[in-house]
Design an enzyme around this catalytic site. Structure first.
Site, PDB file in Angstrom:
ATOM      1  N   LYS A  13       0.815  -1.213   0.000  1.00 10.33           N
ATOM      2  CA  LYS A  13       0.000   0.000   0.000  1.00 10.33           C
ATOM      3  C   LYS A  13       0.851   1.268   0.000  1.00 10.33           C
ATOM      4  CE  LYS A  13      -1.059  -0.065   4.962  1.00 10.33           C
ATOM      5  NZ  LYS A  13       0.050  -0.969   5.294  1.00 10.33           N
ATOM      6  N   ARG A  88      -5.700   2.809  11.518  1.00 10.07           N
ATOM      7  CA  ARG A  88      -5.394   1.398  11.758  1.00 10.07           C
ATOM      8  C   ARG A  88      -6.293   0.816  12.837  1.00 10.07           C
ATOM      9  NH1 ARG A  88       0.360   1.767   9.977  1.00 10.07           N
ATOM     10  NH2 ARG A  88       1.210  -0.318   9.698  1.00 10.07           N
ATOM     11  N   ARG A 127      12.056  -7.200   1.643  1.00  6.34           N
ATOM     12  CA  ARG A 127      11.929  -5.739   1.631  1.00  6.34           C
ATOM     13  C   ARG A 127      13.204  -5.062   2.123  1.00  6.34           C
ATOM     14  NH1 ARG A 127       6.300  -2.801   2.909  1.00  6.34           N
ATOM     15  NH2 ARG A 127       6.964  -2.676   5.051  1.00  6.34           N
ATOM     16  N   ARG A 160      14.303  -3.320   7.770  1.00  9.51           N
ATOM     17  CA  ARG A 160      13.819  -2.638   8.975  1.00  9.51           C
ATOM     18  C   ARG A 160      13.545  -3.652  10.079  1.00  9.51           C
ATOM     19  NH1 ARG A 160       8.994   0.880   6.484  1.00  9.51           N
ATOM     20  NH2 ARG A 160       7.912  -0.646   7.751  1.00  9.51           N
ATOM     21  N   ARG A 171       2.879  -8.387  13.603  1.00 14.32           N
ATOM     22  CA  ARG A 171       2.180  -7.283  12.923  1.00 14.32           C
ATOM     23  C   ARG A 171       0.952  -7.794  12.181  1.00 14.32           C
ATOM     24  NH1 ARG A 171       6.321  -4.206   9.324  1.00 14.32           N
ATOM     25  NH2 ARG A 171       4.734  -2.605   9.210  1.00 14.32           N
TER      26      ARG A 171
END
Ligand code: AMP
Length: 214
Positions: A13, A88, A127, A160, A171
């Site tokens: 996103k 969220r 990522r 990260r 998460r």
């Protein structure tokens, strides 16, 4: 145009938000980026956010909501924005709805980038983020021009902390418990647009803009 991006962490996103912001010349507002910038600069807000983020938990609503509402009051938001990572939680969505109502406005579209959990876990491991400008790459699907270096600032890219496999699992749990109910929330408001986020990023973008411009 005021757009919200919904979807699990790693659904893509952020990438789509950036492209939409460029296309419609409106700011891309990522609450995750704002928190990371505050952590980097050692601000009080950053101190509050840091431990929650490192554990894959949400930063409490009382910190996050005020921060976001201040940001969208700035002059560059007059013609709209793309919100990436906010809301969220239901209380965040309610606060946004009421703040906009007070100003006589509303969100135009909530874009849900849909990707199954198995795909997310595989994607997150690949990522890489630029510590300087926050641009996100993927070693396989969206690699930088020079391996391991940001195209724009030439900084070494990093995985990260919150993209590491343990934290990703947490998460996703947080996403299903606290954020997924927003899909129903915006479906009820008749502004939900769901796209298949497993397609390549240009196809996903085309699917989104087709609906926004219909
Ligand atoms: P992101 O870059 O959007 O994946 O966000 C990274 C982390 O920042 C999240 O895992 C949360 O800890 C925190 N965060 C970002 N946006 C929010 C939000 N709207 N509410 C609470 N925590 C957030």
């Amino acid at each position: 145009m005021k757009i919200i991006m919904l979807g699990a962490p790693g659904a893509g996103k952020g990438t789509q938000a950036k492209k939409l912001a460029e296309k419609y010349a409106i700011p891309h507002i990522s609450t995750g980026d704002i928190f990371r910038a505050n952590i980097k600069n050692g601000t009080a807000l950053g101190m509050k956010a840091k431990s929650y983020m490192a554990q894959g938990q949400l930063v409490p609503d009382d910190v996050t909501i005020g921060m976001l509402l201040n940001r969208i009051s700035e002059a560059d938001c007059a013609n709209g924005y793309v919100l990436d990572g906010f809301p969220r939680t239901i209380p965040q969505a309610d606060s946004l709805t009421s703040a906009l109502l007070e100003r006589g406005g509303q969100i135009d579209y909530a874009v849900n980038v849909d990707v199954p959990d198995e795909r997310i876990v595989a994607r997150m491991a690949g990522r890489r983020a630029c510590p300087e400008c926050s641009t996100i790459y993927h070693i396989e699907f969206n690699p930088p021009q020079q391996e391991g270096l940001c195209d724009a600032c030439k900084q070494s890219l990093v995985l990260r902390d919150d993209d590491k496999p343990d934290t990703v699992g947490k998460r996703l749990k947080v996403y299903h418990n606290q954020t997924q109910p927003l899909i129903e929330y915006y479906r009820n408001e008749n502004i939900l647009v769901t796209v298949d986020g497993t397609k390549n990023m240009n196809e996903v973008f085309a699917d989104i803009t087709k609906v926004l411009e219909a």
